[in-house]
Scaffold this active site. Structure first.
Site, PDB file in Angstrom:
ATOM      1  N   LYS A   1      -2.383   2.823   5.393  1.00  0.00           N
ATOM      2  CA  LYS A   1      -1.920   4.150   4.990  1.00  0.00           C
ATOM      3  C   LYS A   1      -2.904   5.277   5.294  1.00  0.00           C
ATOM      4  O   LYS A   1      -2.493   6.427   5.460  1.00  0.00           O
ATOM      5  CB  LYS A   1      -1.581   4.154   3.499  1.00  0.00           C
ATOM      6  CG  LYS A   1      -0.360   3.309   3.160  1.00  0.00           C
ATOM      7  CD  LYS A   1       0.053   3.483   1.705  1.00  0.00           C
ATOM      8  CE  LYS A   1       1.319   2.710   1.416  1.00  0.00           C
ATOM      9  NZ  LYS A   1       1.825   2.974   0.056  1.00  0.00           N
TER      10      LYS A   1
ATOM     11  N   ASP B   1       5.805   8.299  -0.801  1.00  0.00           N
ATOM     12  CA  ASP B   1       5.463   7.468  -1.960  1.00  0.00           C
ATOM     13  C   ASP B   1       5.519   8.283  -3.253  1.00  0.00           C
ATOM     14  O   ASP B   1       6.030   7.818  -4.275  1.00  0.00           O
ATOM     15  CB  ASP B   1       4.059   6.873  -1.810  1.00  0.00           C
ATOM     16  CG  ASP B   1       4.026   5.639  -0.931  1.00  0.00           C
ATOM     17  OD1 ASP B   1       5.072   4.960  -0.816  1.00  0.00           O
ATOM     18  OD2 ASP B   1       2.969   5.339  -0.357  1.00  0.00           O
TER      19      ASP B   1
END
Length: 286
Positions: free
Chosen positions: A66, A103
């Site tokens: 990420k 997210d």
């Protein structure tokens, strides 16, 4: 033309994203596929180049990709710039890559209403890419305090420091604690979020980010435990909390929510038209 999508990470075999996105493709009446692709950090650049040449529209990223993916992306959303982490990459028509982070949106939508309406103190366990997304989401709820607890210094401390400065500028008390014991940081927290991979299949599934005595010290508090891990459905973290009378949830609803936002980024489908609650992944887990 087929819609080609995938999730990259290591490990990746536990991911439920293919089931979720297959339902989204069906709802949008799009022909295509969503695959799991095992990808180590050193393989990411070559994998993205290959997928771009094969006509992929977008990919999701999970541990450990990420943050390191950012150096490979020519374009970044404002959320990514603030967080220093992305969970979604779009392959643009000119061959460039765009990094997004959904997210935080998935987490925010999955929280119990009572926490959204009145959150005093929140504790975040871990300081990686997922932690930053959770912290970003928490800021939207205007809590009194956010404390980040880590057993070791994060490799991205500069970005974390910048995020903490942004939080404090909003009038929210923020602190980062590297500590052997988490008791002090957890005291009084209404929400405790595990953003570490501890408890995940393939990542020390038998372990919890909190020790027994740290949980015992919370006796009498009305703390809610949230684990971003969703495989297994009940981690040691959640099991130990529930055995002491606390309520909590895993990261499955967040997974479906962030997936829906990513899918709409890639395809142009309206998020409001996706049936998130009807996902068989959620119904099978309930």
């Amino acid at each position: 033309m087929k819609t080609l999508l995938a999730v990259l990470g290591d490990p990746i075999e536990h991911s439920l994203s293919p089931q979720i996105h297959s339902q989204f493709l069906a709802q949008a009446k799009l022909e295509g596929s969503y695959l799991r692709i095992q990808t180590k950090a050193l393989e990411l650049a070559d994998t993205l180049k290959r997928l771009g040449s094969e006509g992929y529209l977008g990919v999701n990223l999970t541990i450990p990709l990420k943050e390191i993916a950012l150096a490979l992306c020519q374009h970044k959303s404002p959320e990514v710039e603030a967080l220093g982490a992305c969970n979604s990459i779009s392959f643009l028509a000119d061959g460039s890559l765009k990094a997004d982070n959904t997210d935080w949106l998935g987490f925010l939508s999955s929280l119990p209403v009572r926490l959204k309406q009145n959150l005093g103190k929140a504790a975040v366990l871990g300081a990686g890419g997922s932690a930053k997304a959770i912290i970003y989401a928490l800021c939207a709820l205007r809590p009194r305090e956010i404390v980040i607890i880590s057993r070791s210094e994060p490799s991205t401390s500069d970005n974390l420091a910048a995020l903490l400065t942004r939080i404090e500028a909003q009038g929210i008390k923020a602190s980062f604690n590297v500590m052997g014991s988490a008791e002090e940081g957890l005291a009084g927290a209404q929400l405790i979020v595990n953003t570490t991979p501890l408890g995940m299949h393939g990542h020390s599934a038998e372990k919890s980010p909190l020790l027994a005595h740290e949980l015992d010290a919370l006796t009498g508090h009305l703390s809610y435990f949230y684990d971003l891990v969703y495989s297994p459905a009940e981690t040691v973290f959640l099991r130990e909390a529930r055995s002491r009378g606390f309520q909590g949830q895993n990261g499955l609803a967040m997974l479906v929510g962030q997936a829906g936002h990513a899918f709409c980024l890639w395809t142009g489908f309206r998020f409001e038209d996706l049936d998130l609650l009807g996902s068989s992944v959620l119904s099978e887990a309930s």
